[in-house]
Design an enzyme around this catalytic site. Structure first.
Site: not given
Ligand code: PAF
Length: 285
Positions: A64, A39-40, A152-154, A190-191
């Site tokens: 965060q 993704g990245h 990313g849109e995720k 995702s990680s």
């Protein structure tokens, strides 16, 4: 001209390197927390295609995380991250600051007024999460001054909040949203997927399948019925615990029960599985 990949640890060094670039070169920024995956890679590739030079930042931003355990468990894979970045281009600047470099006084987020975008979904379940995201993204945009920054849109809610951040803080940058990259069976990359057992990682395709069916149903039914259907699907499946499912207006992110013509909607979901929290979303119309 041939460049070689530079890994930079301090703000001063980064500013110095960037100040030597020609003023008319475009600069792309891809902010990350490392543990890079396909993704990245697609964000970085897009940034490389669209800009003369690119900075990728790798910084696990403590403000965060509302859960200390989640922060401690966050994977740190700098060596393989750098390998992945250099396989895309050796001309990329990689910025890997320490926490003390970003948070010079105390490790606390700035408080923003995101006009309600941060009060729903992720914001409801993760106190101060978006203030932490805003703090690091504003800092990176201020130091680096990119032409375009890629997200990313995720994390669609994050993307909308970063667009709002640049508007309220008057930061001149184009924010580019990039489509969700999925594993072969549909699970959003995702990680955190690395923390799932092999068996559950396959079964987690259930999350995206549910979103796809919800999308089909949304064409025929009102949002409340679709939501009830999703809740029911999760009640039948003990391995996955639904935290929230919401259908919202894409602009305001306000959850809705009934749709209005000509408004764009998106469905958002957060799920716990094997103690790992996964999120996903889908455009509905
Ligand atoms: O999406 C992420 O990885 C992070 O929230 C970001 C944008 C890099 C800020 O820490």
């Amino acid at each position: 001209m041939q460049f070689s990949m530079l890994v930079i640890e301090t703000k001063n060094k980064l500013k110095e390197v960037l100040s030597k670039l020609d003023d008319n070169l475009s600069l792309g920024l891809v902010p990350t927390m490392g543990a890079l995956h396909k993704g990245h890679a697609s964000l970085i590739q897009k940034a490389v295609n669209e800009n003369d030079r690119v900075v990728v930042s790798i910084f696990v931003n403590p403000t965060q995380f509302n859960n200390k355990e989640d922060l401690d468990k966050y994977p740190k894979t700098l060596e393989s991250d750098i390998k992945l970045i250099s396989s895309i281009s050796k001309d990329i600047f990689v910025f890997t600051p320490a926490v003390s470099e970003i948070y010079t006084d105390s490790v606390v987020p700035k408080i923003y007024d995101f006009e309600g975008l941060d009060k729903v979904m992720e914001g409801e379940f993760r106190d101060d999460h978006f203030n932490g995201v805003g703090t690091i993204v504003e800092e990176l945009l201020t130091i680096i001054k990119p032409t375009k920054a890629y997200f990313g849109e995720k994390d669609f809610q994050q993307l909308r909040i970063i667009q709002k951040l640049t508007e309220i803080q008057h930061i001149p940058v184009e924010i580019i949203g990039c489509e969700i990259i999925r594993e072969d069976h549909g699970l959003a990359m995702s990680s955190r997927n690395e923390r799932l057992s092999k068996k559950i990682r396959q079964k987690a395709a259930f999350i995206y399948k549910t979103l796809q069916t919800a999308k089909n149903k949304f064409g025929m039914e009102n949002a409340l019925n679709v939501k009830d259907w999703v809740i029911n699907e999760f009640q039948k499946n003990d391995e996955f615990e639904l935290e929230y499912f919401d259908i919202t207006d894409v602009e305001t992110l306000t959850p809705i029960n009934n749709k209005i013509n000509n408004v764009k909607y998106r469905a958002f979901i957060a799920v716990y599985v094997e103690d790992v929290r996964l999120i996903d979303n889908i455009a509905l119309n």
